[in-house]
Design an enzyme around this catalytic site. Structure first.
Site, PDB file in Angstrom:
ATOM      1  CB  SER A 266      60.398   0.834  -0.023  1.00 56.61           C
ATOM      2  OG  SER A 266      61.849   0.691  -0.155  1.00 56.61           O
TER       3      SER A 266
ATOM      4  CE  LYS B 123      62.612   1.257   3.997  1.00 58.96           C
ATOM      5  NZ  LYS B 123      61.361   1.106   3.183  1.00 58.96           N
TER       6      LYS B 123
END
Length: 815
Positions: free
Chosen positions: A702, A745
């Site tokens: 990511s 996140k």
């Protein structure tokens, strides 16, 4: 009369007092000493030794020493039968001694007592008549710097010495007290070596060992050998003396016990106990197969003598069968609205769990024989997973038991030990069922992801049966050896992460993920739960302290950065303690905690936004990462220098993250002309990519878009916007692929003050889990290609030419 020998044959008499070694200064020892040869013994510093002497040379030596009040040297002879020993007949090390007492026993016989002062080494004999004299060198102990090992050796020596003294009844009772009173390690080793019955050569080896640690280990070895000899001797003695067999002895004692009970009128006590046990087994309403086993064991118990060890084993087993809740069920509170109110009162948010509990109660209300659910709450620390179990038990009206699985490594902890082992017990599940007293408690399996495994088995494998609804109605514990029904238990497991949980075990549980709290949720939790709790625990009242919302917000943003509320509770406790000090000092006015006063109580703020400072230069981009403890910001730093086209990656990166960096570099090189960068920019340039917090291992795909953004910023000289963070996997073709952990996140970015987040277009569906408050305060951008990411992330568009036509790109892909 025997010459130069101790009065006790072969063993140095243990003195009532011992002089500590070092009782004479090294400088006070003459360089030349008269030497007294010693037979059949070794004399140690700190000891007191009685001697009987008759050799003419020795008598002349003693007379001169007493007349001149001088010390002498005592050295052991190599051969006891040598009447006139020379240099080769004496060992090379002896003991400096002082004559403390001298008695004349006859014409040529004297009795004296000498006191050991220090070690010395014989350099050379300088006189043989009228008695031996030698030039000597005083020797000091070599004490190592590691005092911990010396202390450990001292403890072991004293312990072993006590054991040996207890095995030797001929030694005086004061011997143990004498050993315990000695504090000097070298003195202790010398005393034990002097009094242990070992060959002269081994005692001399102890005397000649100057290194303290080595000497203590040598004495420990001698003493250990002596103990084993004494043990064997006592065992042989006991075997020889025992004329009465074990069976005869038991019969004799049993007849005595019977006679005593007859006199006391207690003959029926055992029978009464067994009748009571039989009644308890009947009341337990055992299942037919269990009742059959219990009756068989009870009948066997009646034939076993009460004094037998087998009686205790069988009795304990039947006690466990009688105490378990085979048929007891607590009545569920099936009022849905009451359960909803209870869960809302105890916990703010976490709607997924509440919804699942209410669903269970609704189905349970409609279908009475429903099996208990098996839930697994996964989330960062401090979000209320453990306390939620108690709240659920309270809401449904069941008993609550907690089973801590963190660090459990033995399979027997789950299934129990077989009854053949001494001290065997059932496993933890059966123990907790006995504690609950009902067959349908709420059982919290805390920290299920922290289970271990070693040579004793794998507890997670044993849990497969416990947590399988198709098997746990006949759970078999090794100790009980009969089936026990766990299907009515409501299991709630907690974990910080799913990865350590084996796949088969994870498949048996219903996973419910708990993310961190938003700012508003933390404020609400603090006002409803944390502040009242800490105010009560610190002995103050709401009339004495008030923490306003603005102050709470400051504590959350400036003094904590976490997904849960544990650190927040600690900071509130700090404030309450400060108020408690003032109340205890006599100040009764209500104290309102403002932001200004907060800084006085907690000091300067501990958490500051790093975005503006970190992204003030080119080559720095902020990414978003998932951790077991919630989301976090991940800064990617890139720099360039003169070189030959190499690329360095630092920050404890995993293989996947390294591959993302290489893919980003390849994309940048293939699109160099569009970005206004020289195609051969790597010919004379080295690139270094670093991810701070180097001690923490990092991996995953990511960070791909973040690495590419940082490299583009570095090579184009355009800075990344300081209010923007991003996540997503980048491909060589410039596509942005979806990633996981979106909610965690996003919450981490929101906590850090991020205003713009760029993420893959295919993660748009995950926005349903993001709280509405965060959606209002953060601007979200969804990208399918890296061109879009770079245009959004950099302060200005980096491309100087248009991208290639889509059909051309498609043709390239098809090729």
């Amino acid at each position: 009369m025997s010459d130069d020998k101790k009065k006790a044959a072969g063993a140095q008499a243990m003195p009532t007092t011992m002089t500590p070694p070092g009782a004479i200064n090294k400088d006070d020892i003459p360089q030349v000493l008269p030497i007294l040869p010693l037979r059949n013994s070794v004399f140690f510093p700190g000891g007191v030794l009685p001697l009987a002497v008759g050799r003419q040379k020795t008598i002349a030596l003693i007379k001169d020493a007493v007349r001149d009040d001088q010390v002498i040297g005592v050295v052991t002879q190599r051969k006891a039968e040598e009447e006139d020993p020379g240099a080769s007949d004496l060992y090379g090390m002896g003991t400096v001694a002082r004559i403390v007492k001298l008695l004349k026993m006859g014409e040529d016989n004297y009795s004296l007592v000498v006191q050991g002062l220090a070690r010395f080494r014989v350099l050379e004999l300088v006189q043989e008549s009228p008695y031996l004299k030698a030039r000597i060198e005083p020797v000091d102990d070599k004490t190592p710097a590691d005092n911990v090992e010396i202390e450990a050796l001292t403890i072991n020596l004293k312990k072993l010495a006590r054991e040996v003294i207890e095995m030797m009844p001929e030694l005086p009772a004061a011997a143990t007290e004498l050993v315990e009173s000695i504090t000097h390690p070298g003195h202790l080793a010398d005393l034990i070596a002097a009094n242990v019955d070992v060959p002269i050569e081994e005692k001399q080896a102890v005397l000649e060992t100057v290194d303290l640690k080595a000497r203590m280990k040598l004495v420990l070895e001698l003493l250990n050998r002596k103990r084993e000899i004494l043990k064997l001797s006592n065992k042989i003695d006991s075997a020889v003396k025992g004329e009465m067999s074990k069976t005869q002895r038991e019969y004799y004692l049993r007849q005595q016990l019977k006679a005593i009970k007859e006199e006391l009128g207690e003959m029926g006590e055992d029978e009464e106990e067994l009748d009571d046990l039989q009644e308890r087994l009947k009341k337990a309403q055992l299942p037919p197969d269990v009742e059959k086993v219990a009756n068989k064991e009870l009948n066997r118990l009646k034939t076993i003598p009460a004094a037998s060890s087998e009686y205790t084993v069988a009795r304990t087993y039947l006690d466990w069968l009688a105490d378990l809740p085979w048929s007891k069920l607590s009545e569920d509170n099936l009022d849905i609205e009451n359960a909803r109110r209870q869960l809302d009162a105890d916990h703010h948010g976490i709607q997924k769990v509440k919804k699942r509990i209410l669903e269970y109660l609704a189905v349970r209300k409609l279908k009475n024989d429903m099996k208990g659910p098996i839930l697994c709450l996964v989330g960062p620390p401090g979000v209320g997973k453990t306390s939620l179990g108690q709240s659920v038990a309270k809401a449904v009206g069941r008993k609550f038991v907690r089973l801590a699985l963190g660090g459990v490594r033995d399979e027997a902890e789950i299934r129990g030990h077989r009854r053949t082992y001494v001290g065997a017990l059932p496993g933890r599940f059966i123990q907790q069922m006995k504690k609950a007293g009902t067959r349908n408690p709420v059982m919290l399996l805390d920290e299920i992801d922290k289970l271990g495994a070693d040579f004793r088995g794998d507890p997670s494998a044993a849990l497969l049966e416990v947590l399988d609804p198709e098997q746990n109605h006949t759970f078999s514990d090794h100790y009980l050896d009969v089936a026990f029904d766990l299907s009515k238990v409501m299991f709630i497991a907690t974990a910080n992460q799913l990865d350590p949980i084996p796949g088969p075990l994870r498949d048996r549980m219903e996973i419910i993920e708990l993310s961190g709290y938003t700012l508003d949720e933390k404020v609400a939790i603090a006002k409803a739960h944390l502040i009242p709790k800490q105010v009560k625990e610190h002995g103050i009242t709401n009339e004495q302290v008030e923490i306003i919302d603005e102050t709470l917000t400051e504590i959350i943003t400036a003094y904590t950065r976490e997904a849960g509320v544990r650190s927040l509770e600690r900071r509130i406790a700090d404030v309450c303690r400060s108020v408690a000090v003032q109340v205890a000092s006599g100040k009764t006015d209500k104290q309102t905690i403002t932001k200004e006063k907060l800084h006085e109580l907690l000091g300067p703020q501990r958490v500051e936004s790093e975005m503006a400072e970190r992204t003030a230069q080119t080559g720095v981009a902020a990414g978003l990462a998932w951790t077991p403890y919630g989301g976090d910001l991940l800064f990617i730093e890139a720099t360039k220098m003169v070189g030959k086209g190499g690329m360095t990656l630092t920050g404890k990166l995993g293989d996947v993250m390294k591959e993302s960096a290489h893919a980003a570099m390849s994309y940048l090189r293939s699109n160099a002309e569009r970005l206004g960068v020289q195609p051969n920019f790597l010919d004379k340039t080295d690139i270094h990519i670093h991810v701070p917090d180097g001690a923490m291992p990092k991996d995953g795909p990511s960070a791909g878009v973040t690495m590419l953004t940082a490299l583009t910023s570095l090579m184009t000289g355009i800075r990344v916007r300081n209010d923007t963070a991003m996540t997503g996997e980048a491909t060589l073709r410039g596509l942005v692929l979806p990633v996981g952990g979106i909610k965690e996140k996003v919450l981490a970015a929101h906590r850090a003050g991020i205003k713009r987040i760029i993420m893959p277009e295919k993660n748009k569906k995950d926005m349903v889990d993001v709280p509405e408050q965060v959606k209002k305060e953060v601007e979200f951008f969804f990208a399918t290609r890296m061109d879009e990411v770079l245009n959004l992330a950099l302060e200005k568009a980096p491309f100087v030419t248009a991208p290639p036509p889509a059909d051309a790109a498609g043709a390239e892909v098809r090729a």
